[in-house]
Design a protein around this motif. Structure first.
Motif, PDB file in Angstrom:
ATOM      1  N   UNK A 186      -0.912 -37.688  -3.233  1.00  0.00           N
ATOM      2  CA  UNK A 186       0.023 -37.597  -2.103  1.00  0.00           C
ATOM      3  C   UNK A 186      -0.373 -36.478  -1.148  1.00  0.00           C
ATOM      4  N   UNK A 187      -0.779 -35.336  -1.694  1.00  0.00           N
ATOM      5  CA  UNK A 187      -1.227 -34.225  -0.849  1.00  0.00           C
ATOM      6  C   UNK A 187      -2.410 -34.676   0.004  1.00  0.00           C
ATOM      7  N   UNK A 188      -3.391 -35.320  -0.627  1.00  0.00           N
ATOM      8  CA  UNK A 188      -4.558 -35.802   0.123  1.00  0.00           C
ATOM      9  C   UNK A 188      -4.140 -36.801   1.192  1.00  0.00           C
ATOM     10  N   UNK A 223     -10.976 -37.751   1.788  1.00  0.00           N
ATOM     11  CA  UNK A 223     -11.084 -39.091   1.201  1.00  0.00           C
ATOM     12  C   UNK A 223     -11.804 -39.035  -0.150  1.00  0.00           C
ATOM     13  N   UNK A 224     -12.830 -38.216  -0.239  1.00  0.00           N
ATOM     14  CA  UNK A 224     -13.567 -38.084  -1.498  1.00  0.00           C
ATOM     15  C   UNK A 224     -12.683 -37.462  -2.579  1.00  0.00           C
ATOM     16  N   UNK A 225     -11.943 -36.434  -2.222  1.00  0.00           N
ATOM     17  CA  UNK A 225     -11.036 -35.805  -3.184  1.00  0.00           C
ATOM     18  C   UNK A 225      -9.965 -36.771  -3.654  1.00  0.00           C
ATOM     19  N   UNK A 226      -9.434 -37.544  -2.734  1.00  0.00           N
ATOM     20  CA  UNK A 226      -8.424 -38.540  -3.087  1.00  0.00           C
ATOM     21  C   UNK A 226      -9.004 -39.593  -4.024  1.00  0.00           C
ATOM     22  N   UNK A 227     -10.229 -40.019  -3.758  1.00  0.00           N
ATOM     23  CA  UNK A 227     -10.865 -41.042  -4.593  1.00  0.00           C
ATOM     24  C   UNK A 227     -11.045 -40.547  -6.025  1.00  0.00           C
ATOM     25  N   UNK A 228     -11.456 -39.311  -6.185  1.00  0.00           N
ATOM     26  CA  UNK A 228     -11.616 -38.742  -7.527  1.00  0.00           C
ATOM     27  C   UNK A 228     -10.264 -38.729  -8.245  1.00  0.00           C
ATOM     28  N   UNK A 229      -9.217 -38.323  -7.535  1.00  0.00           N
ATOM     29  CA  UNK A 229      -7.876 -38.288  -8.129  1.00  0.00           C
ATOM     30  C   UNK A 229      -7.412 -39.688  -8.519  1.00  0.00           C
ATOM     31  N   UNK A 230      -7.692 -40.671  -7.684  1.00  0.00           N
ATOM     32  CA  UNK A 230      -7.307 -42.049  -8.011  1.00  0.00           C
ATOM     33  C   UNK A 230      -8.050 -42.552  -9.247  1.00  0.00           C
ATOM     34  N   UNK A 231      -9.314 -42.186  -9.371  1.00  0.00           N
ATOM     35  CA  UNK A 231     -10.083 -42.589 -10.551  1.00  0.00           C
ATOM     36  C   UNK A 231      -9.521 -41.924 -11.813  1.00  0.00           C
TER      37      UNK A 231
END
Length: 91
Positions: free
Chosen positions: A29-31, A53-61
């Protein structure tokens, strides 16, 4: 009272699993919020957009990994994301 069986919640490990999910979702959510703000700025910083976007993708994974994680992995992810959320909010 009904004789209908209740849903099967046997896959849930209790509060620790939910806490981990909630912490990772908070980071995602922060991302998302930062991405929206950056994209709406008069001159968006494309490097920052890509980093967000990269940080969010890692969190989603990691959020997906929680679905099959054992208690130890769940605790590790929760601790890492609690620290990450604190760091993000302080920046």
């Amino acid at each position: 009272m009904s004789d209908t069986p209740s849903p099967d919640f046997s896959g849930l490990e209790g509060g620790a699993e939910q806490q981990a999910i909630d912490i990772v979702r908070s980071v995602v959510s922060w991302y998302n919020s930062e991405l929206v703000a950056e994209r709406r700025s008069p001159v968006p910083d494309e490097e920052r957009v890509e980093a967000l976007k990269a940080g969010r993708q890692v969190a989603l994974e990691d959020q997906r990994r929680l679905e099959e994680a054992d208690a130890q992995e769940t605790a590790r992810i929760a601790a890492a994301y609690a620290a990450r959320l604190k760091e993000l909010k302080e920046s």
